[in-house]
Design a protein around this motif. Structure first.
Motif, mmCIF file in Angstrom:
data_model
loop_
_atom_site.group_PDB
_atom_site.id
_atom_site.type_symbol
_atom_site.label_atom_id
_atom_site.label_comp_id
_atom_site.label_asym_id
_atom_site.label_seq_id
_atom_site.Cartn_x
_atom_site.Cartn_y
_atom_site.Cartn_z
ATOM 1 N N MET A 74 0.864 -1.294 -0.061
ATOM 2 C CA MET A 74 0.093 -0.107 -0.025
ATOM 3 C C MET A 74 0.796 1.168 0.148
ATOM 4 S SD MET A 74 -2.936 1.115 2.747
ATOM 5 C CE MET A 74 -3.618 2.992 2.570
ATOM 6 N N ALA A 75 0.426 2.420 -1.029
ATOM 7 C CA ALA A 75 1.456 3.338 -0.833
ATOM 8 C C ALA A 75 0.354 4.635 -0.242
ATOM 9 C CB ALA A 75 1.501 3.635 -2.416
ATOM 10 N N THR A 76 1.185 5.233 0.574
ATOM 11 C CA THR A 76 0.445 6.370 1.532
ATOM 12 C C THR A 76 1.581 7.674 1.283
ATOM 13 O OG1 THR A 76 -0.173 4.893 3.245
ATOM 14 C CG2 THR A 76 -0.088 7.363 3.782
ATOM 15 N N LEU A 77 0.652 8.736 0.920
ATOM 16 C CA LEU A 77 1.302 10.109 0.943
ATOM 17 C C LEU A 77 0.848 10.902 2.185
ATOM 18 C CD1 LEU A 77 2.694 12.421 -0.575
ATOM 19 C CD2 LEU A 77 0.697 12.851 -1.615
ATOM 20 N N ILE A 78 2.021 11.317 2.770
ATOM 21 C CA ILE A 78 1.800 12.593 3.851
ATOM 22 C C ILE A 78 2.281 13.943 3.050
ATOM 23 C CG2 ILE A 78 2.287 13.139 5.914
ATOM 24 C CD1 ILE A 78 2.604 10.459 6.828
ATOM 25 N N LYS A 79 1.347 14.773 2.817
ATOM 26 C CA LYS A 79 1.768 16.082 2.137
ATOM 27 C C LYS A 79 1.574 17.150 3.166
ATOM 28 C CE LYS A 79 -2.652 16.937 0.136
ATOM 29 N NZ LYS A 79 -3.296 17.474 -0.916
ATOM 30 N N ASN A 80 2.266 18.308 2.815
ATOM 31 C CA ASN A 80 2.146 19.591 3.580
ATOM 32 C C ASN A 80 2.467 19.393 5.066
ATOM 33 O OD1 ASN A 80 1.321 20.594 0.994
ATOM 34 N ND2 ASN A 80 -0.939 20.123 1.512
ATOM 35 N N ALA A 81 3.470 18.929 5.425
ATOM 36 C CA ALA A 81 3.885 18.543 6.512
ATOM 37 C C ALA A 81 5.214 19.323 6.789
ATOM 38 C CB ALA A 81 4.061 17.119 7.118
ATOM 39 N N TYR A 82 5.463 19.827 8.210
ATOM 40 C CA TYR A 82 6.731 20.573 8.682
ATOM 41 C C TYR A 82 7.440 19.191 9.183
ATOM 42 C CZ TYR A 82 9.822 24.383 9.992
ATOM 43 O OH TYR A 82 10.595 25.280 10.239
ATOM 44 N N ILE A 83 8.489 18.915 7.958
ATOM 45 C CA ILE A 83 8.989 17.404 8.343
ATOM 46 C C ILE A 83 10.826 17.743 8.966
ATOM 47 C CG2 ILE A 83 10.069 15.474 7.515
ATOM 48 C CD1 ILE A 83 8.244 15.682 5.309
ATOM 49 N N VAL A 84 10.848 17.137 10.274
ATOM 50 C CA VAL A 84 11.976 17.401 11.083
ATOM 51 C C VAL A 84 12.711 15.980 10.821
ATOM 52 C CG1 VAL A 84 13.320 17.796 12.893
ATOM 53 C CG2 VAL A 84 11.446 19.214 12.442
ATOM 54 N N THR A 85 13.860 15.598 9.870
ATOM 55 C CA THR A 85 14.366 14.329 9.624
ATOM 56 C C THR A 85 15.068 13.844 10.624
ATOM 57 O OG1 THR A 85 16.115 15.150 8.494
ATOM 58 C CG2 THR A 85 14.125 14.943 7.171
ATOM 59 N N VAL A 86 15.980 14.453 11.281
ATOM 60 C CA VAL A 86 16.916 14.047 12.131
ATOM 61 C C VAL A 86 17.948 13.309 11.451
ATOM 62 C CG1 VAL A 86 17.298 13.323 14.682
ATOM 63 C CG2 VAL A 86 14.975 13.964 13.910
ATOM 64 N N ASP A 87 18.107 13.580 10.157
ATOM 65 C CA ASP A 87 19.102 12.785 9.389
ATOM 66 C C ASP A 87 20.527 13.288 9.837
ATOM 67 O OD1 ASP A 87 19.360 14.992 7.994
ATOM 68 O OD2 ASP A 87 18.337 14.164 6.095
ATOM 69 N N LYS A 88 21.465 12.738 9.089
ATOM 70 C CA LYS A 88 22.771 13.318 9.491
ATOM 71 C C LYS A 88 23.371 14.755 8.726
ATOM 72 C CE LYS A 88 24.615 11.136 5.141
ATOM 73 N NZ LYS A 88 25.788 10.271 4.417
ATOM 74 N N ASN A 89 22.253 15.200 8.168
ATOM 75 C CA ASN A 89 22.416 16.458 7.793
ATOM 76 C C ASN A 89 21.552 17.617 8.401
ATOM 77 O OD1 ASN A 89 24.403 16.022 5.793
ATOM 78 N ND2 ASN A 89 22.784 15.203 4.315
ATOM 79 N N ASP A 90 20.829 17.131 9.294
ATOM 80 C CA ASP A 90 19.577 17.548 10.154
ATOM 81 C C ASP A 90 18.665 18.347 9.187
ATOM 82 O OD1 ASP A 90 21.100 16.895 12.599
ATOM 83 O OD2 ASP A 90 22.318 18.601 12.494
ATOM 84 N N THR A 91 18.427 17.828 7.992
ATOM 85 C CA THR A 91 17.361 18.414 7.088
ATOM 86 C C THR A 91 16.092 18.632 7.577
ATOM 87 O OG1 THR A 91 18.633 17.026 5.270
ATOM 88 C CG2 THR A 91 16.240 17.814 5.000
ATOM 89 N N ILE A 92 15.507 19.842 7.299
ATOM 90 C CA ILE A 92 14.281 20.005 7.899
ATOM 91 C C ILE A 92 13.526 20.672 6.568
ATOM 92 C CG2 ILE A 92 12.866 21.976 9.110
ATOM 93 C CD1 ILE A 92 15.057 21.793 11.332
ATOM 94 N N LEU A 93 12.167 20.216 6.249
ATOM 95 C CA LEU A 93 11.612 20.461 5.275
ATOM 96 C C LEU A 93 10.292 21.276 5.756
ATOM 97 C CD1 LEU A 93 11.846 17.021 3.453
ATOM 98 C CD2 LEU A 93 12.868 19.319 2.818
ATOM 99 N N PRO A 94 10.330 22.731 5.534
ATOM 100 C CA PRO A 94 9.101 23.520 6.120
ATOM 101 C C PRO A 94 7.899 22.957 5.522
ATOM 102 C CG PRO A 94 11.100 24.755 6.015
ATOM 103 C CD PRO A 94 11.263 23.517 5.292
ATOM 104 N N ASN A 95 7.773 22.887 4.251
ATOM 105 C CA ASN A 95 6.775 22.053 3.595
ATOM 106 C C ASN A 95 7.009 21.270 2.719
ATOM 107 O OD1 ASN A 95 4.230 21.455 2.313
ATOM 108 N ND2 ASN A 95 3.893 23.712 1.486
ATOM 109 N N GLY A 96 7.015 19.875 3.496
ATOM 110 C CA GLY A 96 7.690 18.459 2.822
ATOM 111 C C GLY A 96 6.368 17.588 2.838
ATOM 112 N N SER A 97 6.765 16.614 1.884
ATOM 113 C CA SER A 97 6.051 15.371 1.744
ATOM 114 C C SER A 97 6.749 14.158 1.914
ATOM 115 C CB SER A 97 5.435 15.435 0.291
ATOM 116 O OG SER A 97 4.534 16.572 0.226
ATOM 117 N N LEU A 98 6.232 13.175 2.428
ATOM 118 C CA LEU A 98 6.752 11.763 2.382
ATOM 119 C C LEU A 98 5.836 10.681 1.975
ATOM 120 C CD1 LEU A 98 8.682 10.555 5.858
ATOM 121 C CD2 LEU A 98 6.788 9.215 4.744
#
Length: 450
Positions: free
Chosen positions: A1-25
Motif C-alpha cells: 500500500m502506498a501512502t502520501l503524507i503531504k504539506n507537513a513540517y518535516i524534521v528528519t533528524v538525518d545526518k544533515n539535520d534536514t528540515i522541510l518546512p513544507n515537505g511530503s513523504l
C-alpha cells in the motif's frame, strides 16, 4: 500500500539535520520510499491509496523509549515522596511479588498503549518477576505483540542476596536456561519487531559469575545487555565497598562494556567511567523524570555529550507517565540546573536522544531513528495548532518545550497507521482501562493496599 503524507513540517533528524518546512513523504508498504519538498512530489496524488494532509503540522521519526518498566505502571502513584530504596521496598516489590500472568498482560497492554499515545514506536521494557512466576514474562510479551509496538524485552534477574526479597532470587543456571528459552521463542518474533536482551537488574543484585554466564550467552545470540548503573548514592557506596571499584570499572574488567552495553541512569558516574563509555562505544540511558522524582541526582549528561558518549532517553518508572515529549523537555532542563548552563542540552539534542540516539543504542540506526528513504516508516505527526503550541517560530523548540502526548495525531509503525487522528485504529482503549482498574483493585487488596 502506498501512502502520501503531504504539506507537513518535516524534521528528519538525518545526518544533515534536514528540515522541510513544507515537505511530503511517501510510504510504500513498510518503508519510506521518498521524502522531499511538497513542490517536488514525483507522482500525482491519484497514484496513492491513501493521502494524508499534514496541514502544516510536525512530522518526526517515531520516538524510542530506551528504558521503561511497563508492568510497574500498575502501581502508578504508589510509594510517592520516597527515595529509590523506600519506593522499591514499600511499594514496588510487595506488588511485583503478587502480580499474576493476567495482570502482567494487562500492565503490558497499558504501558505499550501509553507509549504509542505519546508517539513512541519502540520501547526497551525492563521486567522482572518473582522467581516462581516465570510465565509472567510470556504474558508481558503477548501484550507487546498485540499492540504492534517494537520492543526489546530486557528480562531482569537477581541472584545476589543484597537487600532483595528472597522471592526474587534465582539460581544463575536457571537464569541462563530461561534466557535461552526466551531467546529461542521470542527473539525475532512478530516479523522481527520483538527482541530479547539480557538484563542483570543491577550489579548490586548480581554475582560476577552470573554476569559472565549471561554475557557469554548474549554474545552467542548477538544481543546486548541492559542494566541499571549508579542510580543512587547508596548503590555506588556498596559497589565500591564490595569490589573496590566503580560500576563501569567492574563491568569493563569483565569485558562487557561495548557497543551493546546500556548504562541505564548513570547518575553517579565518575569521569573515568564516562571515558570508558566513550572509548568503548557504550550507551547511557537518561531518565530525568524518575531521577527527579526519587531525588537520585542529576546525571552528568553535558559531560557525557562533550566526550561523545551516545545518550538515549527513557521514561522509566516511577515517573507516573510515559510521555516521551515531556521527557525530552526534562532532558534539556535538568542538565542545565546541574552546571548552571542554559545551553547544556538543546531542544534538538533532546529530540536526537529520543530518536536517532535511541536507534544507535539499539544498533538499528540504519533502519529507524530518522526519516530517510529506505528506512522503516516509523513516524509521528504532532499537532502544532493548539493553544499551548502557537506561535511556533522554532518547531523543534515548540515540540520539546510546549507540546505533550495529547498533541500526537498519527503514529505509523512499519508503515501501518496505529493511531489516526488521536485514536487507536485497532486497540480498544476503553476496555483496557476498565480491565486495568479492576485488576489493580484486586492486586492492591491482595497486597493490603487501600
Amino acid at each position: 500500500m502506498a501512502t502520501l503524507i503531504k504539506n507537513a513540517y518535516i524534521v528528519t533528524v538525518d545526518k544533515n539535520d534536514t528540515i522541510l518546512p513544507n515537505g511530503s513523504l511517501i510510504i510504500n508498504d513498510e518503508l519510506i520510499e521518498w521524502i522531499g519538498p511538497s513542490s517536488e512530489l514525483p507522482w500525482p496524488e491519484e497514484r496513492f491509496e491513501e493521502v494524508i494532509d499534514g496541514g502544516g503540522n510536525l512530522l518526526i521519526p517515531g520516538l524510542i523509549n530506551a528504558h521503561t518498566h511497563n508492568v510497574y505502571y500498575l502501581m502508578r502513584g504508589l510509594g510517592m515522596d520516597r527515595d529509590l530504596k523506600d519506593w522499591l521496598m514499600e511499594a514496588t516489590w510487595p506488588c511485583l511479588k503478587e502480580i499474576n500472568p493476567e495482570e502482567a498482560y494487562l500492565g503490558s497492554l497499558l504501558g505499550c498503549m501509553e507509549n504509542l499515545r505519546s508517539g513512541t514506536t519502540f520501547i526497551i521494557d525492563n521486567y522482572y518477576m518473582a522467581a516462581s512466576k516465570k510465565s509472567n514474562i510470556d504474558a508481558v510479551l503477548k501484550g507487546v505483540a498485540e499492540t504492534g509496538i517494537k520492543a526489546i524485552m530486557a528480562r531482569g534477574y537477581h541472584d545476589y542476596p543484597f537487600n532483595i526479597p528472597e522471592e526474587f532470587l534465582e539460581q544463575e543456571d536457571e537464569v541462563v536456561e530461561e534466557y535461552k528459552r526466551m531467546l529461542d521463542v521470542w527473539h525475532g518474533a512478530e516479523q522481527g519487531k520483538i527482541q530479547v536482551w539480557v538484563s542483570p537488574v543491577n550489579l548490586l543484585y548480581s554475582s560476577l559469575s552470573s554476569l559472565q554466564k549471561v554475557w557469554d550467552l548474549a554474545q552467542s545470540y548477538g544481543v546486548g545487555i541492559h542494566t541499571h548503573v549508579a542510580e543512587a548514592s547508596f548503590e555506588v557506596e556498596e559497589i565500591q565497598k564490595r569490589y573496590g571499584k566503580t560500576f563501569i570499572e567492574v563491568f569493563h574488567e569483565l569485558g562487557m562494556v561495548n557497543e551493546k552495553f546500556h548504562s541505564v541512569h548513570s547518575v553517579m558516574l565518575s569521569p573515568k567511567e564516562i571515558d570508558i563509555l566513550a572509548d568503548t562505544g557504550a550507551h547511557a540511558i537518561f531518565n530525568p523524570a524518575s531521577n527527579m522524582l526519587l531525588a537520585s541526582g542529576i546525571a552528568p549528561i553535558e559531560e557525557m555529550l562533550t566526550k561523545k558518549v551516545n545518550v538515549a532517553l527513557g521514561t522509566d518508572s516511577p515517573n507516573n507517565n510515559q510521555d516521551m515529549l515531556e521527557s525530552m523537555k526534562l532532558a534539556t532542563l535538568l542538565p542545565r540546573v546541574k552546571n548552571n548552563n542554559p545551553t547544556a542540552v538543546s531542544s534538538y539534542q533532546a529530540l536526537k536522544m529520543a530518536t536517532i540516539n535511541g536507534a544507535k543504542a539499539l544498533g538499528l540506526d540504519k533502519e529507524i531513528g530518522s526519516l530517510e528513504t529506505g528506512k522503516k516508516a516509523d513516524l509521528v505527526i504532532v499537532d502544532l495548532n493548539k493553544l499551548h503550541n502557537v506561535p511556533h517560530h522554532d518547531v523543534v523548540a515548540t515540540l520539546v518545550y510546549s507540546s505533550n502526548q495529547s498533541d500526537v495525531k498519527d503514529v505509523f509503525i512499519n508503515g501501518k497507521r496505529v493511531i489516526a487522528e488521536g485514536k487507536f485504529t485497532y486497540l480498544n482503549e476503553k476496555e483496557v482501562i476498565e480491565n486495568v482498574v479492576k485488576a489493580c483493585n484486586n492486586l492492591y487488596a491482595r497486597c493490603g493496599i487501600r
